[in-house]
Design a protein around this motif. Structure first.
Motif: not given
Length: 158
Positions: A81-83, A98-99, A104-110, A150-153
């Motif tokens: 996540g975002l630290w 937002r960017f 970070v969400a994109g990197e976590v998904r990747r 927590v964010l559900d990706l």
């Protein structure tokens, strides 16, 4: 959101620029300075993902993600996540935050992650509303006195 926003890894050429990223004085108690984040990244290079946020060539923020960190130290619960998120005063309210979250969400998904975590210091003026607006849900946990979201990706982003 400016379309010229991009992330840059921290290098010897831009470390001073990254360290110079500051938030508003009244926000300083909500987020550690970039220099502390870089020290933490240095001692935890396997989980820390620090990046300078640029608008064109102009520094507008800094983020640091944690990737597959051993959340409770027991080797069972690994989270990403975002630290840290530091946005310069003149760039706030322009989509930089937002960017950063979307990056970070994109990197976590990747990396195969399906959830993204964030913590924040509670209190008047905290970033709680910002994170909830982006879809983060309270977990009911605390981490170092901070609230955990927590964010559900797997769901479409808001």
């Amino acid at each position: 959101m400016p379309q010229s926003l991009r992330l840059a890894p921290i290098t010897p050429a831009n470390i001073e620029t990254a360290i110079a990223v500051k938030v508003r004085p009244e926000q300083e108690h909500f987020v550690s300075p970039v220099v502390k984040s870089l020290a933490e990244a240095y001692v935890q290079p396997n989980v820390a993902w620090p990046r300078l946020i640029l608008d064109g060539d102009r520094p507008v923020g800094f983020l640091m993600a944690f990737l597959d960190i051993d959340w409770d130290g027991k080797g069972i619960d690994f989270r990403s996540g975002l630290w840290r998120l530091n946005v310069t005063p003149d760039a706030q309210g322009r989509g930089v935050g937002r960017f950063a979250v979307e990056s970070v969400a994109g990197e976590v998904r990747r990396r195969g992650g399906m959830q993204m975590y964030v913590t924040w210091e509670p209190g008047v003026g905290s970033p709680e509303g910002f994170y909830q607006k982006l879809g983060f849900q309270l977990t009911g946990e605390k981490s170092g006195g901070q609230t955990v979201g927590v964010l559900d990706l797997t769901k479409p982003s808001s």
